[in-house]
Write a protein that holds these residues in place. Structure first.
Motif, PDB file in Angstrom:
ATOM      1  N   LYS A  96       8.063  -1.596  -7.671  1.00  0.00           N
ATOM      2  CA  LYS A  96       7.121  -1.151  -6.631  1.00  0.00           C
ATOM      3  C   LYS A  96       7.381   0.301  -6.263  1.00  0.00           C
ATOM      4  O   LYS A  96       6.437   1.090  -6.118  1.00  0.00           O
ATOM      5  CB  LYS A  96       7.241  -2.050  -5.380  1.00  0.00           C
ATOM      6  CG  LYS A  96       6.347  -1.615  -4.237  1.00  0.00           C
ATOM      7  CD  LYS A  96       4.887  -1.617  -4.652  1.00  0.00           C
ATOM      8  CE  LYS A  96       4.016  -1.084  -3.548  1.00  0.00           C
ATOM      9  NZ  LYS A  96       2.682  -0.743  -4.010  1.00  0.00           N
ATOM     10  N   ASN A 119       0.792  -1.234   0.000  1.00  0.00           N
ATOM     11  CA  ASN A 119       0.000   0.000   0.000  1.00  0.00           C
ATOM     12  C   ASN A 119       0.823   1.283   0.000  1.00  0.00           C
ATOM     13  O   ASN A 119       0.250   2.378  -0.008  1.00  0.00           O
ATOM     14  CB  ASN A 119      -0.946   0.020   1.205  1.00  0.00           C
ATOM     15  CG  ASN A 119      -1.949  -1.115   1.161  1.00  0.00           C
ATOM     16  OD1 ASN A 119      -2.366  -1.545   0.098  1.00  0.00           O
ATOM     17  ND2 ASN A 119      -2.313  -1.629   2.314  1.00  0.00           N
ATOM     18  N   LYS A 161       2.633   4.552  -0.834  1.00  0.00           N
ATOM     19  CA  LYS A 161       2.531   5.590  -1.867  1.00  0.00           C
ATOM     20  C   LYS A 161       3.267   6.817  -1.355  1.00  0.00           C
ATOM     21  O   LYS A 161       3.302   7.080  -0.152  1.00  0.00           O
ATOM     22  CB  LYS A 161       1.069   5.982  -2.132  1.00  0.00           C
ATOM     23  CG  LYS A 161       0.211   4.874  -2.707  1.00  0.00           C
ATOM     24  CD  LYS A 161       0.478   4.706  -4.169  1.00  0.00           C
ATOM     25  CE  LYS A 161      -0.452   3.634  -4.742  1.00  0.00           C
ATOM     26  NZ  LYS A 161       0.063   3.054  -5.962  1.00  0.00           N
ATOM     27  N   THR A 213       8.881   7.757 -14.282  1.00  0.00           N
ATOM     28  CA  THR A 213       8.520   6.414 -13.889  1.00  0.00           C
ATOM     29  C   THR A 213       8.567   5.463 -15.088  1.00  0.00           C
ATOM     30  O   THR A 213       9.095   4.369 -14.997  1.00  0.00           O
ATOM     31  CB  THR A 213       7.115   6.398 -13.246  1.00  0.00           C
ATOM     32  OG1 THR A 213       7.123   7.258 -12.110  1.00  0.00           O
ATOM     33  CG2 THR A 213       6.713   5.002 -12.831  1.00  0.00           C
ATOM     34  N   PRO A 223       3.684   9.545  -7.325  1.00  0.00           N
ATOM     35  CA  PRO A 223       2.480  10.204  -7.833  1.00  0.00           C
ATOM     36  C   PRO A 223       2.558  10.411  -9.349  1.00  0.00           C
ATOM     37  O   PRO A 223       3.633  10.282  -9.956  1.00  0.00           O
ATOM     38  CB  PRO A 223       2.457  11.550  -7.095  1.00  0.00           C
ATOM     39  CG  PRO A 223       3.846  11.762  -6.624  1.00  0.00           C
ATOM     40  CD  PRO A 223       4.473  10.417  -6.464  1.00  0.00           C
ATOM     41  N   ARG A 276       6.069   2.550  -9.021  1.00  0.00           N
ATOM     42  CA  ARG A 276       4.593   2.574  -9.045  1.00  0.00           C
ATOM     43  C   ARG A 276       4.014   3.326  -7.856  1.00  0.00           C
ATOM     44  O   ARG A 276       2.838   3.683  -7.856  1.00  0.00           O
ATOM     45  CB  ARG A 276       4.048   1.149  -9.069  1.00  0.00           C
ATOM     46  CG  ARG A 276       4.244   0.482 -10.404  1.00  0.00           C
ATOM     47  CD  ARG A 276       3.552  -0.845 -10.466  1.00  0.00           C
ATOM     48  NE  ARG A 276       3.684  -1.388 -11.807  1.00  0.00           N
ATOM     49  CZ  ARG A 276       3.714  -2.671 -12.086  1.00  0.00           C
ATOM     50  NH1 ARG A 276       3.576  -3.566 -11.121  1.00  0.00           N
ATOM     51  NH2 ARG A 276       3.840  -3.091 -13.320  1.00  0.00           N
ATOM     52  N   SER A 277       4.824   3.555  -6.846  1.00  0.00           N
ATOM     53  CA  SER A 277       4.366   4.251  -5.640  1.00  0.00           C
ATOM     54  C   SER A 277       4.459   5.770  -5.766  1.00  0.00           C
ATOM     55  O   SER A 277       3.999   6.489  -4.889  1.00  0.00           O
ATOM     56  CB  SER A 277       5.193   3.800  -4.437  1.00  0.00           C
ATOM     57  OG  SER A 277       5.067   2.409  -4.263  1.00  0.00           O
ATOM     58  N   LYS A 314       3.544  10.445  -0.346  1.00  0.00           N
ATOM     59  CA  LYS A 314       2.538  11.371   0.182  1.00  0.00           C
ATOM     60  C   LYS A 314       2.683  12.743  -0.466  1.00  0.00           C
ATOM     61  O   LYS A 314       3.794  13.141  -0.833  1.00  0.00           O
ATOM     62  CB  LYS A 314       2.706  11.510   1.698  1.00  0.00           C
ATOM     63  CG  LYS A 314       2.490  10.228   2.461  1.00  0.00           C
ATOM     64  CD  LYS A 314       2.804  10.416   3.931  1.00  0.00           C
ATOM     65  CE  LYS A 314       2.649   9.113   4.688  1.00  0.00           C
ATOM     66  NZ  LYS A 314       3.062   9.242   6.085  1.00  0.00           N
TER      67      LYS A 314
END
Length: 151
Positions: free
Chosen positions: A128, A90, A92, A141, A134, A131-132, A94
């Motif tokens: 990962k 989960n 991401k 990315t 924004p 993909r985390s 911030k």
């Protein structure tokens, strides 16, 4: 001496059930070694852990308490793995978080999983992490993912 130390930390804690005046030379040596082991265990602990272990009467008791406090039982370890895995899945970046802050947080999650025995290969970790990020990082990315897939 090593055999005695192994004995001290083996299945049965030392408990000499005689009056101290009746102790044999072997009883005294075993008690002294237990005190020595316990002292070394205590000296190696931080204040918080020491405060929870200081009442232990034998080295074996102290050792078992430290293991329980830091590793927990099988169920505790399984729960830690589950929580760390969810944190990994989960994670991401911030809003307002710098890349350094995100990288440190991400690395902590990966390290925690590694310590618990769940290791990911570098390719999975890179994908990962990318993909985390924004959507403002989309171009960077995509380039990073292409490099990760090629490597």
């Amino acid at each position: 001496m090593d055999d005695e130390m192994t004995f001290i930390l083996s299945d049965k804690p030392i408990k000499i059930e005689k009056d101290i005046k009746e102790w044999t030379t072997d009883d005294k040596r075993r008690n002294n070694l237990d005190n020595h082991c316990r002292s070394h265990i205590f000296k190696s602990l931080d204040r918080n852990t020491f405060s929870m272990v200081r009442e232990c009467k034998t080295a074996k008791e102290a050792c078992e308490m430290v293991i329980q406090l830091h590793e927990g039982n099988k169920r505790t370890k399984e729960n830690k793995i589950m929580v760390a895995t969810q944190n990994f899945e989960n994670i991401k970046m911030k809003p307002g978080e710098t890349m350094k802050e995100f990288s440190d947080r991400f690395t902590n999650v990966v390290n925690e999983l590694s310590v618990l025995g769940n290791k990911y290969d570098n390719k999975e970790i890179i994908i990962k992490a990318l993909r985390s990020l924004p959507s403002t990082w989309d171009i960077k990315t995509m380039v990073g993912m292409q490099k990760a897939k090629m490597g």
